[in-house]
Design an enzyme around this catalytic site. Structure first.
Site, PDB file in Angstrom:
ATOM      1  N   SER A 167       0.844  -1.185   0.000  1.00  0.00           N
ATOM      2  CA  SER A 167       0.000   0.000   0.000  1.00  0.00           C
ATOM      3  C   SER A 167       0.882   1.238   0.000  1.00  0.00           C
ATOM      4  O   SER A 167       1.988   1.225   0.548  1.00  0.00           O
ATOM      5  CB  SER A 167      -0.889   0.006   1.245  1.00  0.00           C
ATOM      6  OG  SER A 167      -1.544   1.245   1.399  1.00  0.00           O
ATOM      7  N   TYR A 179      -0.585  -0.092  10.507  1.00  0.00           N
ATOM      8  CA  TYR A 179      -0.888  -0.500   9.143  1.00  0.00           C
ATOM      9  C   TYR A 179       0.225  -0.012   8.211  1.00  0.00           C
ATOM     10  O   TYR A 179       0.744  -0.775   7.391  1.00  0.00           O
ATOM     11  CB  TYR A 179      -2.256   0.040   8.705  1.00  0.00           C
ATOM     12  CG  TYR A 179      -2.614  -0.340   7.281  1.00  0.00           C
ATOM     13  CD1 TYR A 179      -3.092  -1.612   6.991  1.00  0.00           C
ATOM     14  CD2 TYR A 179      -2.479   0.583   6.242  1.00  0.00           C
ATOM     15  CE1 TYR A 179      -3.428  -1.974   5.688  1.00  0.00           C
ATOM     16  CE2 TYR A 179      -2.812   0.231   4.948  1.00  0.00           C
ATOM     17  CZ  TYR A 179      -3.282  -1.039   4.660  1.00  0.00           C
ATOM     18  OH  TYR A 179      -3.604  -1.382   3.371  1.00  0.00           O
TER      19      TYR A 179
END
Length: 186
Positions: A167, A179
Site C-alpha cells: 500500500s 498499518y
C-alpha cells in the site's frame, strides 16, 4: 467416423480415413488428459482471495485458466465456491506458525499472491497490543512465512512468481501507524 470424414472432405480439407482415425484417437487422448487437468494447469494461491482486491485477482486468474487456491477466514459470500477450478481453504493467516500445513495441503504453486490484510484505524496512543500483534501477523509475518514455505517448492520446480500486495500507506504514512509500518515492511 464416416460422417466426420465426409464433413472434412466437404470443407475442402483432404484427409484420408486413417488421418481421421488418428485425429479421433488424439482427440480422445486430449480429453482424457483434460480430465487430469490438475497435472498440467498452472496453480495460483491467493490469500484473502475471497473479497475486495483478492476477489478481483481470483477472477482474473480464473479467466486466465489457472487453478486457483483461495485461503481466507470465511467464504460466506464467495461467488466462486462451486467453480471447478477453485479450491477453498478456510484458514486465518494470523496463525503464522500453522502456514506450513497449507503448504502440505496445496503442494507446489506457480504463483503466490500475498493479498490478505487488515486495518484497524485506531489512534497510535490507544492501540491494544492484541490488535498490533494480529495486524503485524496478517499483514507482514504471514506473507513472509508464505514466501518462505512456497519459494522453496518454486525453486525446486524451476521458478515461480510471488506478488505481495502492499500500500502507498507504507511510503507516505497513514493514520493507522501500524498499518503503515506493516505495509512498508512488505
Amino acid at each position: 467416423l464416416t460422417r466426420l470424414h465426409n464433413e472434412l472432405i466437404n470443407k475442402d480439407w483432404f484427409m484420408t480415413l486413417i488421418d481421421v482415425e488418428d485425429y479421433i484417437k488424439t482427440k480422445d487422448r486430449m480429453f482424457k488428459d483434460f480430465e487430469d487437468r490438475d497435472s498440467w494447469m498452472k496453480k495460483v494461491l491467493i490469500t484473502g482471495g475471497n473479497k475486495g482486491i483478492g476477489l478481483e485477482t481470483t477472477k482474473l486468474f480464473l479467466e486466465a485458466g489457472y487453478k486457483v487456491i483461495v485461503v481466507a477466514r470465511d467464504f460466506k459470500d464467495f461467488p466462486y465456491k462451486n467453480h471447478e477450478n477453485i479450491q477453498t481453504i478456510e484458514f486465518d493467516v494470523n496463525k503464522v506458525q500453522e502456514i506450513a500445513v497449507i503448504k502440505n495441503i496445496v503442494g507446489t504453486v506457480d504463483v503466490l499472491v500475498n493479498n490478505a490484510g487488515i486495518m484497524y484505524s485506531l489512534p497510535y496512543d490507544d492501540y491494544p497490543e492484541e490488535n498490533k500483534e494480529r495486524l503485524m501477523n496478517v499483514n507482514l509475518y504471514a506473507p513472509i512465512e508464505f514466501i518462505t514455505q512456497f519459494s522453496k517448492l518454486m525453486i525446486e520446480n524451476g521458478g515461480g512468481r510471488i506478488v505481495n500486495v502492499a500500500s502507498v500507506a507504507g511510503q507516505i504514512g497513514h493514520p493507522d501507524v501500524w498499518y503503515g509500518v506493516s505495509k512498508a515492511g512488505i
